[in-house]
Write an enzyme that holds these catalytic residues in place. Structure first.
Site, PDB file in Angstrom:
ATOM      1  CG  ASP A 119     -15.440 -19.946  21.100  1.00  0.00           C
ATOM      2  OD1 ASP A 119     -15.994 -20.885  21.701  1.00  0.00           O
ATOM      3  OD2 ASP A 119     -15.658 -18.740  21.350  1.00  0.00           O
ATOM      4  CD  GLU A 124     -19.226 -22.929  20.227  1.00  0.00           C
ATOM      5  OE1 GLU A 124     -19.533 -23.413  21.329  1.00  0.00           O
ATOM      6  OE2 GLU A 124     -18.608 -21.852  20.100  1.00  0.00           O
TER       7      GLU A 124
END
Length: 617
Positions: free
Chosen positions: A331, A360
């Site tokens: 993330d 990400e």
């Protein structure tokens, strides 16, 4: 006077009291365990407890020695580097801690044997398809863990879109068959780590303990059983990690290991992703992106601290080895220190050379996102370490292309032109592609709840280059507001709670349109598992014209033709233009309907449709 030492173990807390009343306690010792036979023979133990830094550790176990001890300014921490020799055997030994030459504290530590073939396990790639879910919102398999007294009270309230709803690991395990039956090969649950926060604790991205599953989801062992059960169903599991920040409730924040463990508070992130690549960027802007806090509830970690960097690297390896996962998703990847990210990737790949890591970077430009993919020759000399990144540029281009009026650079042309920029990526086939995820509005809503566009989208994501990912509920036309509303985007999956009037798992009370959507996903994603053209093949596409866009996937003699028609009327497609791919006397069988088309001269495309044809020559 006789000296005595009293040692107690209460709820995992090792406590010692010497004759003078000087108490020592181990409150955390991480990693929780380790393995023999790792490529890197060293492991750094973080020991946290009352004045533990005053003590001297020792080990007496064949093949294991203390290579280095590091004390920091905070006396409640001790960092111990263990060297695990090649002849060390799995087993349990005692870590002993002495004061003035006398042992005052001990703690057991376990070395396990690696699972057979662990270092050679396969990751995920273009032949796979990923099913993303938010555990709290998928299914409540064990209502008994909805409330855990030891954790911050946040009542389970399904009426509150931002509160906890009670989904858990048991609920996921109960429905693995449903996910596999849809044709998916990989399961990506949002983080299952403890989030001991007073608000928004359900989502998983405010971690308060890196080594324990949130008790409202289950236990570490429950997570391991989930991975094993998933594997038995043909599903790999992708473990979701957060390196950039922690939740404000993390136990570190009550007793920081070092003053520079987190970046200074009060500097909030402006989310200017391009500053990493921008050759003209100011140092202040670059520093804000890597060091700024998301908000007051998400302290920003400083991975330039070498002890923290090692801790995060080992945590990734620990979960991978403990669980047996197929890969890692990171993330807010680009927010972390990029030198640390390169070090992390090298260490991880040394242990698992075939596993997949996907990061990400939420930006709509492939020039920005491609910076992070392994093999990219960046102007600043940075060598990107990631085999895969999330393809946000394609996500935005597809939605725009589906909802814009056709034009020279709009409609299907927008999508074609975005894919034409694939030369920016070292390996575009490994990008993770998605119509939407847990942070974006539901893509059916973004398409104006237009079912024709939905069906075109599913066909596209099942057949274009990349690794497709759907979010739980996409297969039944889940909707949400178009402005960001995370709690509503992550609404409960129908049928996951006792008494739900609709059950998407069984199909009970789904509308006819929802059932058709579910069948379409099941048909295409089960088919693609066995299509070498889609899973291994190259992409060849033709410039859109007259509201149509045609592309091919081909691998050896296995060939698939996809024809998109964005017009609101039937459109005749002359096939001579595609002769280089079709050759002479080709036919195509529709994967969805089974209808066969003669591709010798022309075919008629239904209005606003996608044909997925297996080619026979």
């Amino acid at each position: 006077m006789m000296r005595k030492t009293l040692a107690l173990a209460v709820s995992g807390l090792a406590l010692a009291l010497d004759a003078r009343g000087q108490d020592y306690a181990i409150r955390h010792l991480e990693p929780l365990s380790w393995w023999t036979g790792m490529k890197n023979p060293h492991v750094q133990l973080m020991v946290h407890g009352d004045r533990i830094g005053e003590l001297t550790p020792r080990v007496a176990y064949d093949g294991v020695r203390i290579a280095h001890v590091e004390r920091v300014a905070n006396p409640d921490y001790l960092f111990i580097d263990l060297d695990i020799g090649a002849h060390a055997r799995p087993g349990e030994f005692m870590l002993r801690f002495a004061k003035n030459g006398r042992d005052v504290l001990s703690h057991p530590y376990r070395l396990a044997a690696r699972a057979p073939g662990s270092a050679r396990r396969r990751g995920f790639g273009p032949a796979d398809a990923i099913y993303l879910l938010v555990p709290d919102r998928f299914a409540n398999g064990d209502p008994g863990n909805d409330s855990v007294p030891a954790l911050t009270a946040e009542a389970t309230d399904r009426a509150d879109p931002d509160g906890r709803h009670g989904g858990d690991i048991r609920g996921i395990r109960d429905h693995l068959g449903y996910i596999a039956d849809l044709g998916f090969t990989m399961l990506w649950p949002a983080p299952l780590n403890e989030n001991d926060m007073s608000k928004y604790s359900y989502a998983g991205y405010s971690i308060t303990d890196f080594y324990h599953v949130d008790a409202r989801f289950g236990s570490n062992e429950d997570y391991r059983r989930l991975v094993a059960d998933a594997k038995a169903k043909g599903l790999g599991v992708i473990h979701d990690m957060v390196f950039n920040h922690v939740g404000a409730g993390h136990w570190w924040m009550k007793d920081l290991p070092a003053a520079d463990w987190v970046n200074p508070a009060g500097r909030f992130n402006r989310h200017a992703h391009v500053t990493v690549e921008d050759m003209h960027a100011s140092l202040d802007d670059r520093g804000n992106f890597t060091d700024g806090w998301f908000d007051a509830n998400k302290p920003d970690l400083n991975q330039r601290n070498p002890l923290l960097a090692t801790y995060l690297i080992q945590n990734t390896i620990w979960w991978t080895e403990y669980l047996g996962v197929a890969g890692i998703r990171i993330d807010t990847y680009s927010y972390s220190d990029k030198a640390f990210l390169a070090r992390w990737a090298r260490a991880y790949r040394a242990e698992y050379p075939n596993l997949t890591m996907v990061g990400e970077d939420w930006h709509d430009s492939p020039a920005v996102v491609s910076y992070w993919q392994q093999g990219k020759r960046n102007r600043d000399g940075y060598r990107a370490p990631l085999p895969a990144v999330m393809d946000f540029p394609l996500h935005y281009a597809w939605l725009a292309g589906m909802t814009q009026a056709p034009g020279e650079h709009t409609g299907l042309a927008r999508i074609y032109e975005l894919l034409a920029l694939d030369f920016l990526y070292p390996d575009p086939g490994r990008l993770v592609i998605f119509p939407g995820n847990h942070d974006t509005p539901r893509f059916y809503s973004s398409l104006g709840e237009d079912f024709d566009l939905y069906k075109m989208s599913i066909a596209w994501y099942a057949t274009t280059r990349g690794v497709p990912q759907l979010f739980a509920g996409d297969e039944i036309l889940a909707t949400s507001p178009l402005e960001r509303a995370d709690g509503l985007v992550r609404a409960d999956f129908p049928g996951g709670w006792a008494g739900d009037p609709v059950d998407a798992f069984s199909g009970r009370a789904l509308s006819a349109r929802q059932q058709e959507a579910q069948r379409l996903v099941r048909t295409l994603f089960n088919w693609r598992k066995h299509s070498a053209a889609v899973g291994q093949g190259r992409l060849v596409h033709f410039t859109p014209e007259h509201g149509t866009y045609v592309y091919f996937r081909c691998h050896g003699t296995d060939k698939v033709m996809v024809a998109l028609n964005e017009n609101r009327a039937e459109t005749v497609l002359a096939t001579a233009r595609f002769g280089e791919m079709l050759g002479a006397h080709a036919t195509g069988t529709d994967v969805v309907t089974g209808k066969t088309y003669d591709l010798a001269e022309r075919i008629t495309l239904p209005p606003r449709s996608a044909l997925v044809l297996e080619i026979r020559q």
